[in-house]
Design a protein around this motif. Sequence first.
Motif, mmCIF file in Angstrom:
data_model
loop_
_atom_site.group_PDB
_atom_site.id
_atom_site.type_symbol
_atom_site.label_atom_id
_atom_site.label_comp_id
_atom_site.label_asym_id
_atom_site.label_seq_id
_atom_site.Cartn_x
_atom_site.Cartn_y
_atom_site.Cartn_z
ATOM 1 N N ASP A 1 0.809 -1.223 0.000
ATOM 2 C CA ASP A 1 0.000 0.000 0.000
ATOM 3 C C ASP A 1 0.834 1.262 0.000
ATOM 4 O O ASP A 1 0.287 2.367 -0.062
ATOM 5 N N TYR A 2 2.153 1.129 0.119
ATOM 6 C CA TYR A 2 3.014 2.312 0.182
ATOM 7 C C TYR A 2 3.424 2.711 -1.232
ATOM 8 O O TYR A 2 4.012 1.932 -1.973
ATOM 9 N N HIS A 3 3.076 3.930 -1.587
ATOM 10 C CA HIS A 3 3.405 4.450 -2.917
ATOM 11 C C HIS A 3 4.453 5.553 -2.790
ATOM 12 O O HIS A 3 4.304 6.467 -1.968
ATOM 13 N N LEU A 4 5.495 5.432 -3.571
ATOM 14 C CA LEU A 4 6.554 6.447 -3.565
ATOM 15 C C LEU A 4 5.988 7.772 -4.029
ATOM 16 O O LEU A 4 5.079 7.823 -4.856
ATOM 17 N N SER A 5 6.570 8.860 -3.508
ATOM 18 C CA SER A 5 6.091 10.191 -3.881
ATOM 19 C C SER A 5 6.569 10.561 -5.278
ATOM 20 O O SER A 5 7.423 9.957 -5.854
#
Length: 153
Positions: free
Chosen positions: A149-153
């Motif tokens: 669920d972690y998306h890079l900026s």
Amino acid sequence: MRDSYMASDPAYQAWRRGERDRSADTDPGQRPWLQLMQETTARGVEVRRARVVSVPESDYIRFEHHLSDANVKAGEQIRWLPRRQASQLALPGNDFWLFDDSLTVFLHFAGDGELAPHDDEERTTDATVVQMCSTAFEAVWDIAVPHQDYHLS
């Protein structure tokens, strides 16, 4: 908790050159850590890793994120916490591994992210230190974002 580690790592250098999805990075037969994670988690051992990162993420953190799919597939659980969300947490001054709530291994790095010469790790079974690290890890884990669920900026 660093934004850069061992920039001399050949896998990182290949990634920076645009070489992505190399079998050397994703095949447990070529990447011993993945083999270890498969064997360890197959025995029912839970392996969790929390990363506290600055946003926007450094190139090295982007590289780690890219490789983490293979780690998760091998059985490791990974969560990401933007550093801005960690301000209220008391965290140890060095990266660490915690084993069975009885051993903490601190890793020491030089300012450039390479392992510190002649002082790369410190082991302790001191119950106070182990408990502090366990409490810190759980505090990060509770608010961190699962890898998928972690998306890079």
